[in-house]
Design an enzyme around this catalytic site. Structure first.
Site, PDB file in Angstrom:
ATOM      1  N   HIS A  82      20.836  29.014  52.374  1.00  0.00           N
ATOM      2  CA  HIS A  82      20.798  29.706  52.577  1.00  0.00           C
ATOM      3  C   HIS A  82      21.202  30.480  51.940  1.00  0.00           C
ATOM      4  O   HIS A  82      22.349  31.317  52.691  1.00  0.00           O
ATOM      5  CB  HIS A  82      20.010  29.974  53.719  1.00  0.00           C
ATOM      6  CG  HIS A  82      19.792  31.786  53.479  1.00  0.00           C
ATOM      7  ND1 HIS A  82      18.325  32.481  54.789  1.00  0.00           N
ATOM      8  CD2 HIS A  82      19.613  32.887  52.555  1.00  0.00           C
ATOM      9  CE1 HIS A  82      18.113  33.577  54.171  1.00  0.00           C
ATOM     10  NE2 HIS A  82      18.820  33.663  53.112  1.00  0.00           N
ATOM     11  N   GLU A  87      16.376  29.046  50.878  1.00  0.00           N
ATOM     12  CA  GLU A  87      16.282  30.050  51.473  1.00  0.00           C
ATOM     13  C   GLU A  87      16.630  31.112  50.678  1.00  0.00           C
ATOM     14  O   GLU A  87      18.031  30.932  50.107  1.00  0.00           O
ATOM     15  CB  GLU A  87      16.422  30.271  53.217  1.00  0.00           C
ATOM     16  CG  GLU A  87      15.593  29.004  53.977  1.00  0.00           C
ATOM     17  CD  GLU A  87      15.787  29.270  55.139  1.00  0.00           C
ATOM     18  OE1 GLU A  87      15.399  28.492  56.067  1.00  0.00           O
ATOM     19  OE2 GLU A  87      16.831  30.625  55.487  1.00  0.00           O
ATOM     20  N   HIS A 116      15.034  29.851  63.839  1.00  0.00           N
ATOM     21  CA  HIS A 116      14.762  30.741  63.722  1.00  0.00           C
ATOM     22  C   HIS A 116      15.462  30.582  65.410  1.00  0.00           C
ATOM     23  O   HIS A 116      14.405  31.107  65.757  1.00  0.00           O
ATOM     24  CB  HIS A 116      15.493  32.463  63.043  1.00  0.00           C
ATOM     25  CG  HIS A 116      16.517  32.598  63.416  1.00  0.00           C
ATOM     26  ND1 HIS A 116      16.786  32.988  62.222  1.00  0.00           N
ATOM     27  CD2 HIS A 116      17.107  33.856  64.228  1.00  0.00           C
ATOM     28  CE1 HIS A 116      18.366  34.246  62.796  1.00  0.00           C
ATOM     29  NE2 HIS A 116      18.125  34.314  63.732  1.00  0.00           N
TER      30      HIS A 116
END
Length: 251
Positions: free
Chosen positions: A43, A73, A201
């Protein structure tokens, strides 16, 4: 079986805290793949607080050579800046198997909510189409308790990634049943619209099994923070294998 994609951002955090090249992000990703992980997630953020653009290029080469999924991401609305060419350009250069769009801002410590598809839909649609034209499967970050998850399919996304922070909090607080009902219902709504379902997450070895048993047909979980933290005690190889065992037992 649910695929495990290991997010290696935290390896980059350790490296950046000291400078130099150690710990080596590529070597850590290689160790995860050697242990059986199905893919690697990164990410990159515009402030380069962890994964940098050069890491993205390096890991794209590694995952391509290993014929495994590379998942990038990022916030598609964040403009380019020095050291960060922008999410679309990174994807154009590396052609990841999957791109996960996340509405995180510079002031966020971590991703903590999904898209509002009614508000953001008109901006997302052309970006999703552009990424799909590059050959990337597009997933969009979504809240399980928000109405309108089905609209992600209308916007052209192939999958949604359910933001599982609230589930992890419920697991810790002992209110597991209600959270699982919410996430299972969201998954079913998404699947009925033709969307695949990913999740990520705050998932850990402790809470992942219950999630996969309670939420139907999760195609992929992306796990970084807990996995890297656990690896400090157990080692990367043992930790990745531990997650794969949890996934196998939850089938």
């Amino acid at each position: 079986m649910t695929a495990l994609s290991v997010n290696v951002n935290k390896i980059a955090v350790l490296r950046n805290s000291r400078g130099g090249s150690e710990p080596d992000v590529r070597r850590a990703a290689q160790a995860c793949l050697d242990a059986g992980a199905h893919g690697i997630t990164v990410h990159p953020r515009p402030d380069a607080r962890h994964i940098r653009a050069d890491d993205v290029y390096t890991l794209a080469e590694l995952t391509r050579a290993r014929s495994v999924e590379f998942n990038i991401e990022g916030n598609p609305f964040a403009p380019p800046r020095e050291g960060y060419p922008g999410l679309i350009d990174l994807c154009r250069a590396t052609r990841p198997a999957q791109v996960t769009l996340v509405p995180d801002g510079d002031d966020q410590l971590t991703s903590d909510h999904g898209f509002d598809f009614e508000r953001d839909g008109d901006r997302l649609r052309p970006l999703i189409a552009e990424l799909a034209e590059l050959g990337c499967r597009v997933s969009v970050f979504a809240d399980a308790d928000r109405d309108g998850i089905e609209r992600a399919a209308e916007l052209g996304a192939a999958r949604v990634e359910l933001y599982t922070g609230p589930y992890a909090e419920a697991f810790e607080g002992g209110d597991l049943d209600a959270a699982l009902r919410t996430f299972a219902a969201a998954a079913r709504r998404a699947q009925a619209a033709g969307l695949g379902v990913n999740a990520g997450h705050d998932l850990s070895q402790a809470n992942l099994g219950a999630f996969l048993r309670g939420v139907p047909n999760v195609l992929e979980v992306s796990i970084g923070h807990a996995l890297i933290g656990e690896a400090l005690y157990q080692g990367l190889d043992a930790t990745v294998r531990g997650y794969l065992d949890v996934i196998a037992k939850a089938r």
